[in-house]
Motif scaffolding. Structure first.
Motif, mmCIF file in Angstrom:
data_model
loop_
_atom_site.group_PDB
_atom_site.id
_atom_site.type_symbol
_atom_site.label_atom_id
_atom_site.label_comp_id
_atom_site.label_asym_id
_atom_site.label_seq_id
_atom_site.Cartn_x
_atom_site.Cartn_y
_atom_site.Cartn_z
ATOM 1 N N GLY A 70 0.810 -1.209 0.000
ATOM 2 C CA GLY A 70 0.000 0.000 0.000
ATOM 3 C C GLY A 70 0.847 1.264 0.000
ATOM 4 O O GLY A 70 0.346 2.355 0.301
ATOM 5 N N LEU A 71 2.118 1.154 -0.354
ATOM 6 C CA LEU A 71 3.026 2.295 -0.340
ATOM 7 C C LEU A 71 3.098 2.942 -1.713
ATOM 8 O O LEU A 71 2.715 2.359 -2.729
ATOM 9 C CB LEU A 71 4.430 1.856 0.092
ATOM 10 N N SER A 72 3.621 4.148 -1.735
ATOM 11 C CA SER A 72 3.942 4.828 -2.983
ATOM 12 C C SER A 72 5.349 4.399 -3.363
ATOM 13 O O SER A 72 6.315 4.742 -2.672
ATOM 14 C CB SER A 72 3.863 6.347 -2.794
ATOM 15 N N LEU A 73 5.474 3.610 -4.421
ATOM 16 C CA LEU A 73 6.767 3.039 -4.815
ATOM 17 C C LEU A 73 7.219 3.597 -6.151
ATOM 18 O O LEU A 73 6.418 3.808 -7.062
ATOM 19 C CB LEU A 73 6.678 1.518 -4.918
ATOM 20 N N ARG A 74 8.522 3.810 -6.242
ATOM 21 C CA ARG A 74 9.122 4.184 -7.521
ATOM 22 C C ARG A 74 10.487 3.508 -7.609
ATOM 23 O O ARG A 74 11.329 3.703 -6.753
ATOM 24 C CB ARG A 74 9.282 5.700 -7.641
ATOM 25 N N GLY A 75 10.641 2.697 -8.644
ATOM 26 C CA GLY A 75 11.873 1.942 -8.754
ATOM 27 C C GLY A 75 12.031 0.936 -7.644
ATOM 28 O O GLY A 75 13.151 0.581 -7.270
ATOM 29 N N GLY A 76 10.913 0.466 -7.097
ATOM 30 C CA GLY A 76 10.963 -0.508 -6.029
ATOM 31 C C GLY A 76 11.220 0.071 -4.653
ATOM 32 O O GLY A 76 11.205 -0.655 -3.660
ATOM 33 N N LEU A 77 11.461 1.388 -4.564
ATOM 34 C CA LEU A 77 11.748 2.025 -3.280
ATOM 35 C C LEU A 77 10.567 2.886 -2.849
ATOM 36 O O LEU A 77 9.914 3.522 -3.686
ATOM 37 C CB LEU A 77 13.008 2.896 -3.387
ATOM 38 N N PRO A 78 10.292 2.935 -1.555
ATOM 39 C CA PRO A 78 9.142 3.727 -1.084
ATOM 40 C C PRO A 78 9.416 5.222 -1.161
ATOM 41 O O PRO A 78 10.513 5.683 -0.847
ATOM 42 C CB PRO A 78 8.972 3.276 0.371
ATOM 43 N N ASN A 79 8.419 5.954 -1.608
ATOM 44 C CA ASN A 79 8.482 7.414 -1.600
ATOM 45 C C ASN A 79 7.840 7.873 -0.292
ATOM 46 O O ASN A 79 6.649 8.132 -0.221
ATOM 47 C CB ASN A 79 7.725 7.984 -2.800
ATOM 48 N N MET A 80 8.674 7.959 0.758
ATOM 49 C CA MET A 80 8.135 8.251 2.082
ATOM 50 C C MET A 80 7.564 9.663 2.166
ATOM 51 O O MET A 80 6.677 9.939 2.981
ATOM 52 C CB MET A 80 9.213 8.056 3.140
#
Length: 788
Positions: A379-389
């Motif tokens: 349920g996270l905002s991911l870009r390139g597999g990494l979370p956009n905290m």
């Protein structure tokens, strides 16, 4: 280079003899320049523990191979010796490498840091070593042994990660990682009894493995064989059964021992439930939450409707909301203390009681909604597999739309920008979010997310979340262009100089990466509290003076020291510390006002009323938020009005160390009632009484007291100042709503409207409260409750 040949030969011999210790030393040297992970302590232990586990198991596999190649009369004794020497040298090498941090950065707590390093990375290395040794004994192939041991480490890690994903605990214990404390903003990390007990559990498991290996191997060749009938076999079988049985018992009761927290753990701590259309609320009986549970349930449904309207999607229900009685209970049960958490994928809210209407609820509930708009697994905002905290927390903050000191989220971010502390978007929209001071990061991310929702649309914000922050794909413009538009919005916010100065203390906080002594200070204040409870004042003062030396830039440590001096009657020292702070122009105005306030109270206690008057009047000239203005006004009345002096001092009870929570509450209510019986305090007394009753969640009585204060204020508008009259109606709106008097809440809100300042934050606050009351009016108790 013949001169260097002996040195090179020595290096080669060292590499051949102890390659893993050398690797650990290099790891320490590489980490040493970095904040937190480069010094002895929790972070370095967490980062290094899995590496040392691997190095340990590889050393063990090599050791078993050497013992087999050159049989010893007592191979198990040789392995036991190497199990101490190998991990010992590896851990010492790591500590030495990290020790070079003394050249680069401040090391605040060498002893405590080494203890954490030993308990974490050190014992993980030992666990890895024996895992490697047992796998090597089980097979004659070194490669297969390494693969089996590494597989065991990976399997254990997978179990720990699965528990963090599935279960409510925010912390994790693991034999190869040591201890993961959870939320980065919870600074209190120490070698506590639970960590020690967990390592004993690890030792029992390793011991069971060693005994099993002794039972199933030839003691001279370390090869597997069928156990022979002998007294030795019987003794080893009994010992194995005892160790394995105890280990299995500890594993089965891990949640009861604090090694883990499951849903069952939380249900034991919070046995009562209340079900609504979208929620299951969990709470403890005979607590403040219990007393206001029906209003809190309605507040949950109100928050749900507010967020659902904006997000356009809903999480799979029901959402479980766990409301602990206090932060201490929450820390003991699931690991998070003052930090409230809501992992989006779990759709659980982990809260602790706060004054109604639970200010953090909207933010944490927004995280549950992110499960419906983020990636399908987390349920996270991911870009390139990494979370956009920045978006994970920014969207939640924007949905909560927090108003602080009458400032909207944009006005708060504008304050940050004026102070030169607004972080760049490129830093917070990603994993760099955690390197920024929490208050700065959340404010900036929340303002940016709110800007996208307002300037574009709520749908655009949701799409940006799903795209991991790709502004070009969603908004059609680059991140730099969006940031410029956002900055232009912030620059249009009107922030008077006095408001800017009043907010300076709030944004003076530093990131944990900029506070090398954060963990040491958290432990130190725990030691101070325990020393005070034991009556050991010398240790209390020693601890506070240490805190002042560790963070000389933080005025709150000196304020705590001055208050302690005042509490034990050392008036001269208290005056000295308070006066130095109050007159320091580099200190934020709120902290200077607090110092002047303390100075005034000390002077009053000593009978120096003119000195007290000068101090409190100096405090009231400083720009501070409304809550501080009320506090200073109360002290001013104690200083300047003899008829109220003793009663107000009894209410404040500032330097009395004999009080516990119950006696403090009872004493303040009694003092407030006595103030209300004086002609000068006819309105002030009932207001203060209502404030204390509201803090205890006795909302019906609080509402009655506040209603009495309002009646006096209606007759005599001079009975309360503007700050107190506003606070009266704010508090009465909340208590009336919690008590079920919806018309009373509406009436208080109408009176309050004329008293609010013309800020964007005040306008937003008023609009939300109108929506809140209407929602509660629709959500009558009988329609929402289903007790369990």
């Amino acid at each position: 280079m013949p001169a260097s040949s002996p040195k090179l030969r020595a290096v080669r011999r060292l590499l051949r003899a102890e390659p893993f210790a050398v690797a650990a030393f290099v790891l320490g040297v590489v980490l040493a320049p970095w904040p937190l992970v480069g010094v002895w302590g929790y972070e370095s232990s967490l980062v290094c523990a899995p590496v040392l586990s691997i190095l340990g198991l590889m050393d063990a596999v090599r050791a078993v191979g050497r013992v087999r190649a050159a049989p010893d009369a007592a191979p198990w004794e040789a392995l036991a010796t190497r199990s101490v020497v190998g991990p010992g040298l590896t851990c010492l090498a790591l500590a030495a490498g990290l020790g070079t941090a003394f050249l680069w950065q401040r090391v605040c707590d060498p002893a405590g840091g080494l203890a954490l390093l030993a308990m974490g990375a050190g014992l993980s290395c030992v666990a890895g070593w024996w895992t490697g040794a047992l796998c090597a004994v089980a097979t004659r192939s070194r490669r297969r042994a390494v693969a089996l041991a590494v597989g065991a480490v990976l399997a254990s890690t997978a179990v720990a990660l699965l528990r963090l994903y599935r279960d409510p605990a925010v912390f994790a214990f693991d034999p190869y990682w040591g201890y993961f404390a959870g939320a980065i903003y919870d600074e209190h990390v120490e070698v506590g009894p639970t960590f020690v007990a967990y390592r004993i559990y690890n030792a029992l498991a390793i011991g069971a493995g060693i005994v099993l290996a002794l039972l199933l191997t030839d003691p001279r060749t370390l090869t597997l064989r069928r156990p022979r009938r002998s007294r030795r076999t019987v003794l080893l079988s009994v010992l194995f059964a005892a160790l394995a049985g105890r280990t299995i018992h500890l594993a089965a009761t891990a949640d009861m021992r604090g090694f883990h927290a499951s849903l069952r753990t939380l249900e034991r701590a919070l046995p009562r439930t209340l079900r609504t259309e979208h929620f299951v609320l969990h709470f403890a009986p005979q607590t403040a939450t219990h007393r206001e549970i029906e209003a809190l349930a309605a507040e949950h449904e109100f928050a749900y409707a507010e967020i659902a309207r904006r997000v356009g999607a809903e999480p799979k229900g029901p959402i479980h909301s766990f409301v602990f009685p206090d932060a201490g209970t929450k820390r003991a049960v699931m690991g998070a203390g003052r930090v409230e958490v809501a992992p989006p994928w779990r759709r659980h809210l982990y809260l602790h009681h706060k004054p109604f209407p639970q200010a953090s609820l909207l933010h944490e509930l927004a995280h549950a909604f992110e499960s419906a708009i983020g990636d399908p697994l987390f349920g996270l905002s991911l870009r390139g597999g990494l979370p956009n905290m920045g978006l994970v927390e920014g969207v939640a903050t924007a949905m909560a739309d927090p108003v602080v000191d009458d400032l909207s989220i944009h006005e708060q971010a504008a304050v940050l920008r004026r102070l030169g502390k607004l972080p760049p978007l490129g830093r917070i929209l990603g994993t760099g979010f955690w390197t920024v001071a929490g208050r700065h990061a959340y404010t900036a991310a929340g303002s940016f997310a709110a800007f996208v929702a307002e300037h574009y649309s709520d749908a655009a914000l949701v799409a940006l979340y799903r795209a991991g922050g790709d502004t070009e794909a969603v908004l059609g413009v680059s991140l730099d262009a969006v940031e410029a538009e956002w900055h232009a919005l912030l620059d249009r916010q009107v922030i008077p100089d006095e408001v800017l100065e009043a907010q300076r203390a709030r944004f003076a906080v530093r990131s944990i990466f900029e506070r090398p002594c954060a963990h040491r200070l958290a432990r130190l204040y725990g030691e101070i509290t325990r020393a005070r409870a034991r009556g050991e004042e010398d240790e209390v003062f020693e601890g506070l003076e240490t805190a002042c030396n560790l963070e000389p830039f933080e005025p709150r440590h000196r304020l705590a020291l001055a208050e302690e001096y005042a509490a034990v009657g050392e008036v001269g020292r208290a005056v000295e510390v308070y006066a130095a702070l109050a007159e320091d122009g580099a200190v934020p105005s709120v902290r200077r006002a607090e110092a002047y306030e303390g100075l005034a109270l000390v002077h009053v206690g000593a009978g120096a009323f003119e000195d007290a008057k000068r101090a409190i009047e100096a405090a009231r000239e400083l720009p501070v938020p409304s809550a501080w203005r009320r506090r200073l006004e109360l002290v001013h009345r104690a200083v300047t009005e003899p008829t109220l002096r003793d009663l107000v001092l009894r209410y404040l009870r500032r330097f009395d160390r004999r009080e516990d929570g119950i006696s403090l509450l009872a004493g303040r209510i009694a003092a407030a009632a006595a103030i209300g019986r004086t002609s000068a305090g006819r309105a002030l007394g009932p207001y203060l009484e209502g404030r204390q009753l509201a803090n205890a969640a006795v909302h019906d009585l609080a509402h009655d007291a506040l209603h009495r204060a309002g009646a006096v204020f209606d007759e005599d508008p001079a009975a309360l100042s503007a700050d107190f009259s506003r606070a009266l109606y704010e508090l009465d709106a909340a208590t009336a709503l919690a008590a079920g008097d919806l018309d009373g809440a509406t009436a208080s809100l109408e009176r309050l409207e004329a008293l609010l300042p013309p800020t964007d934050g005040a306008r937003r606050w008023l609009a939300r409260w109108r929506s809140r009351i209407e929602a509660h009016r629709r959500l009558r108790t009988g329609e929402i409750r289903s007790p369990g």
